[in-house]
Design a protein around this motif. Structure first.
Motif, PDB file in Angstrom:
ATOM      1  N   ARG A 149      51.078  42.630  50.853  1.00 26.02           N
ATOM      2  CA  ARG A 149      50.292  42.028  49.532  1.00 26.02           C
ATOM      3  C   ARG A 149      49.203  42.879  49.108  1.00 26.02           C
ATOM      4  N   ARG A 150      49.038  43.315  47.821  1.00 26.01           N
ATOM      5  CA  ARG A 150      48.125  43.955  47.564  1.00 26.01           C
ATOM      6  C   ARG A 150      46.958  43.351  47.007  1.00 26.01           C
ATOM      7  N   ARG A 151      45.744  43.607  47.712  1.00 29.35           N
ATOM      8  CA  ARG A 151      44.638  42.929  47.472  1.00 29.35           C
ATOM      9  C   ARG A 151      43.754  43.676  46.349  1.00 29.35           C
ATOM     10  N   ASP A 152      43.650  42.639  45.075  1.00 34.99           N
ATOM     11  CA  ASP A 152      42.918  43.375  43.914  1.00 34.99           C
ATOM     12  C   ASP A 152      41.406  43.462  44.392  1.00 34.99           C
ATOM     13  N   THR A 153      41.051  44.567  44.122  1.00 34.58           N
ATOM     14  CA  THR A 153      39.454  44.967  44.282  1.00 34.58           C
ATOM     15  C   THR A 153      38.762  44.261  43.106  1.00 34.58           C
ATOM     16  N   ARG A 154      37.632  44.174  43.103  1.00 38.51           N
ATOM     17  CA  ARG A 154      36.953  43.813  41.916  1.00 38.51           C
ATOM     18  C   ARG A 154      36.838  44.549  41.056  1.00 38.51           C
ATOM     19  N   ARG A 155      37.156  45.815  41.219  1.00 41.70           N
ATOM     20  CA  ARG A 155      37.194  47.034  40.027  1.00 41.70           C
ATOM     21  C   ARG A 155      38.679  46.732  39.595  1.00 41.70           C
ATOM     22  N   ASP A 156      39.559  46.378  40.129  1.00 43.06           N
ATOM     23  CA  ASP A 156      40.767  46.379  39.335  1.00 43.06           C
ATOM     24  C   ASP A 156      40.851  45.100  38.563  1.00 43.06           C
ATOM     25  N   MET A 157      40.100  44.025  39.098  1.00 39.67           N
ATOM     26  CA  MET A 157      40.020  42.729  38.347  1.00 39.67           C
ATOM     27  C   MET A 157      39.245  43.113  36.936  1.00 39.67           C
TER      28      MET A 157
ATOM     29  N   ALA B 277      41.269  45.186  34.570  1.00 39.23           N
ATOM     30  CA  ALA B 277      42.314  44.256  33.946  1.00 39.23           C
ATOM     31  C   ALA B 277      41.802  43.241  32.851  1.00 39.23           C
ATOM     32  N   GLU B 278      40.551  42.697  33.102  1.00 41.68           N
ATOM     33  CA  GLU B 278      39.896  41.745  32.026  1.00 41.68           C
ATOM     34  C   GLU B 278      39.590  42.756  30.944  1.00 41.68           C
TER      35      GLU B 278
END
Length: 172
Positions: free
Chosen positions: A3-11, A14-15
């Motif tokens: 399961r890929r863990r979204d990093t703060r940067r990824d989130m 996306a936002e």
């Protein structure tokens, strides 16, 4: 199962992407409302924005450059300019250094109409920007400038790759 863990940067990415998309859609709605209230079409509004942007940079736009920006034929640009001039939104002036050259400017009436409509948005924008320090605004400016450049590059590639649709074949 991995399961890929979204990093703060990824989130954040996306936002930010979602907010940019929503901003574009909301800005289109506001623009369409202005256009609708003043009997303007989408291309009319794009032309007015191009004229305004050119004036803000201190280099008024010519009909030819407007046609290039909007991807319109010279005949379509002439009709567009005639329509906007009759409605009091823009005016044509001769270049003082080259009388053969025509420059497009916002007409006083058109500028007043736009100012009345967009003043509340400008006040809201000023209030939002007041909440950011100079260093933060520098970063926002760098970001939005880079994003705009990226979007225009993509727009130009899409325009260049545009292929005329094939004629429809009869099926009877």
């Amino acid at each position: 199962m991995y399961r890929r863990r979204d990093t703060r940067r990824d989130m954040l990415v996306a936002e930010i992407t979602a907010e940019l998309r929503r901003y574009c859609v909301d800005a289109q709605h506001v623009g369409h409302a202005f256009a609708g209230q003043h009997g303007l079409g989408a291309t009319d509004l794009q032309a007015l924005i191009a004229v305004m942007d050119a004036e803000l940079t201190g280099e008024p736009i010519t009909p030819g450059r407007l046609g290039e920006q909007l991807d319109l034929s010279s005949g379509s640009v002439t009709a567009l300019i005639d329509r906007l001039e009759r409605a009091g939104h823009i005016r044509r002036d001769r270049d003082t250094t080259d009388r053969r050259k025509v420059l497009l400017h916002y007409a006083e009436r058109g500028a007043a109409v736009a100012m009345d409509f967009f003043r509340p948005l400008g006040e809201r924008t000023d209030a939002v920007m007041a909440g950011f320090g100079d260093d933060e605004l520098e970063v926002v400016y760098r970001f939005i400038t880079a994003m705009g450049g990226s979007l225009r590059e993509h727009r130009d590639e899409v325009r260049a790759a545009r292929v005329e649709p094939a004629p429809r074949r009869r099926t009877d």
